[in-house]
Design an enzyme around this catalytic site. Structure first.
Site: not given
Ligand code: NAD
Length: 428
Positions: A117-119, A158
């Site tokens: 996943a990445k946000g 991140d």
């Protein structure tokens, strides 16, 4: 099984060289070497879900701004979604999807029980006061309340986020669910359930993989010269570990430029980005530009700053014998093909810097078990996970004809993902 045109909810790459375009091309290349059901392959080209939220943020002067956030969840067949949460003005939905795909491969190549996943939140974190950042992060945790969780999707720091944001996120989530839930995010400060050794982990894994690579090619570490671009969490920790293990670091840089000494630098004396931002070249006598660093005549080049720095333009001039990717995506596809033609191996990011997500996994285990591991244990377990992953990829590389190291890593990842999808069934 036949496949059809994907639904229009699917995010398209903005152009074929952006992160999503690159991630899809890399999947196609690996697929040519793995016997995988076309339906599973088609599934992996797209995210399972992309969430888009509008976050009202009250600025310190009382104005309310609405800020956009995304969470792309690519695949969770091997375990809960896992991936970073970035605050950056250039965040896009497509970028989040591409980065989420990379997380799926990274977790699979490391054999971690997580998906990808990445946000991202479209905001310049430097434009926010601390109080604004806290309000934004807590409200984001509320917006993501139903899509994250220790068994569902576990964010981590991140670009533009760090331990403090993770602590606020964890606190807000814990209040919402009515119980202390440290396992909802990783990369927290150790006082609230973070792991020892998380900060140094991606750089340390870059160092471990560089050491294994040199051993594979029978090159003694003590006779090796190394140039490192980027002197932050990844670059500085990689450079310091490699120096400690006997390598000679001849050049390091930050955004303002670098320093070079063919006899070797005293890396421990150079301030990291975290110790003193952008101070690498401040007092140096011999400076070097970032472009020149990339074409130094060294044994190993470690780009550990940003994406797309080795391109079709400078790849013909790279004089290193090996490239180890510390940053995510520092080598463009066109550059990699030039380096491949020139027989310069490129060790991919999904393997080299995977120490970050691996120690995040250790943090999640510690949180779930309410146990604390010592730094020594974290380092030992990281060493074991990295060398196991290296061996799996090296076996694939040695067995496959005309495979690049990236292909070999993707083949390992894709075979594991395909096996999990086969076992669970696609339920179309
Ligand atoms: P950081 O912010 O700690 O350090 C970045 C360094 O790169 C700084 O020294 C900065 O001055 C330098 N830099 C920035 N722009 C540059 C430019 N244009 N040219 C040269 N140097 C430049 O960042 P980090 O955490 O070390 O991350 C570096 C890379 O590694 C990123 O691609 C990141 O996505 C990736 N990565 C980070 C982690 C992590 O957990 N920190 C894990 C895996 C991958």
């Amino acid at each position: 099984m036949a496949t059809s045109t994907p639904p229009d909810v699917v995010v398209e790459a903005e152009d074929e060289d952006d992160i999503l375009g690159t991630a899809r091309k890399q999947l196609e290349r690996a697929a040519a070497h793995v016997d995988v059901d076309p339906a599973i392959l088609e599934r992996l080209r797209y995210p399972a879900r992309v969430h888009r939220v509008s976050i009202p943020l009250e600025r310190d002067d009382g104005r309310v701004e609405v800020i956009t956030g995304y969470r792309a969840q690519h695949d969770n067949v091997r375990g809960p979604f896992k991936g970073g949460l970035r605050y950056h003005p250039d965040v896009t939905e497509s970028e989040c999807v591409g980065l989420a795909m990379w997380m799926t491969w990274k977790c699979a190549v490391m054999d971690l029980p997580f998906g990808g996943a990445k946000g991202g939140v479209v905001v310049d974190p430097k434009s926010l006061s601390e109080a604004e950042t806290e309000r934004l992060t807590r409200r984001l945790a509320q917006e993501f309340r139903t899509i994250v969780g220790p068994d569902h999707d576990i964010p981590a720091p991140d670009m533009g986020t760090g331990g403090q944001e993770m602590a606020w996120f964890m606190d807000a989530y814990s209040m919402q669910v009515g119980e202390s839930s440290p396992g909802v995010v990783t990369g927290k400060p150790p006082v609230v359930g973070g792991s020892q050794g998380r900060e140094e982990a991606p750089g340390r894994s870059v160092a471990i993989i560089t050491r294994e690579l040199l051993d594979y090619y029978e090159r003694p570490l003590e006779d090796t010269t190394i140039a490192v671009q980027g002197f932050g969490s990844v670059g500085a920790n990689a450079a310091r570990a490699l120096e400690e293990w006997g390598a000679t670091i001849v050049a390091v840089s930050d955004v303002n430029g670098g320093i070079y000494d063919e006899d070797g630098l005293d890396v421990a004396a150079i301030p990291t980005h975290q110790e003193q931002p952008e101070a690498v070249a401040r007092q140096a006598e011999t400076t070097i530009s970032n472009d020149d660093l990339l074409t130094l005549d060294v044994d190993v080049l470690i780009p550990a700053a940003i994406s797309n720095v080795i391109t079709a333009t400078n790849a013909p001039d790279v004089r290193a014998d090996f490239v180890v990717e510390g940053a995510n995506g520092p080598t463009t596809a066109a550059a990699e093909s030039i380096l491949d033609d020139r027989s310069i191996p490129v060790i991919p990011d999904v393997l080299a810097n995977a120490g970050g997500v691996t120690v995040s996994y250790f943090e999640w285990l510690q949180d779930r078990n309410r146990r604390r591991w010592s730094l020594e244990r974290v380092r030992n377990e990281l060493e074991s996970e990295m060398t196991t992953a290296w061996s799996a990829v090296a076996r694939e590389y040695a067995a496959g004809s005309a495979l690049t190291w990236r292909d070999a890593a993707y083949v390992v990842a894709l075979a594991r993902l395909a096996a999990a999808h086969e076992a669970r069934g696609l339920w179309p």
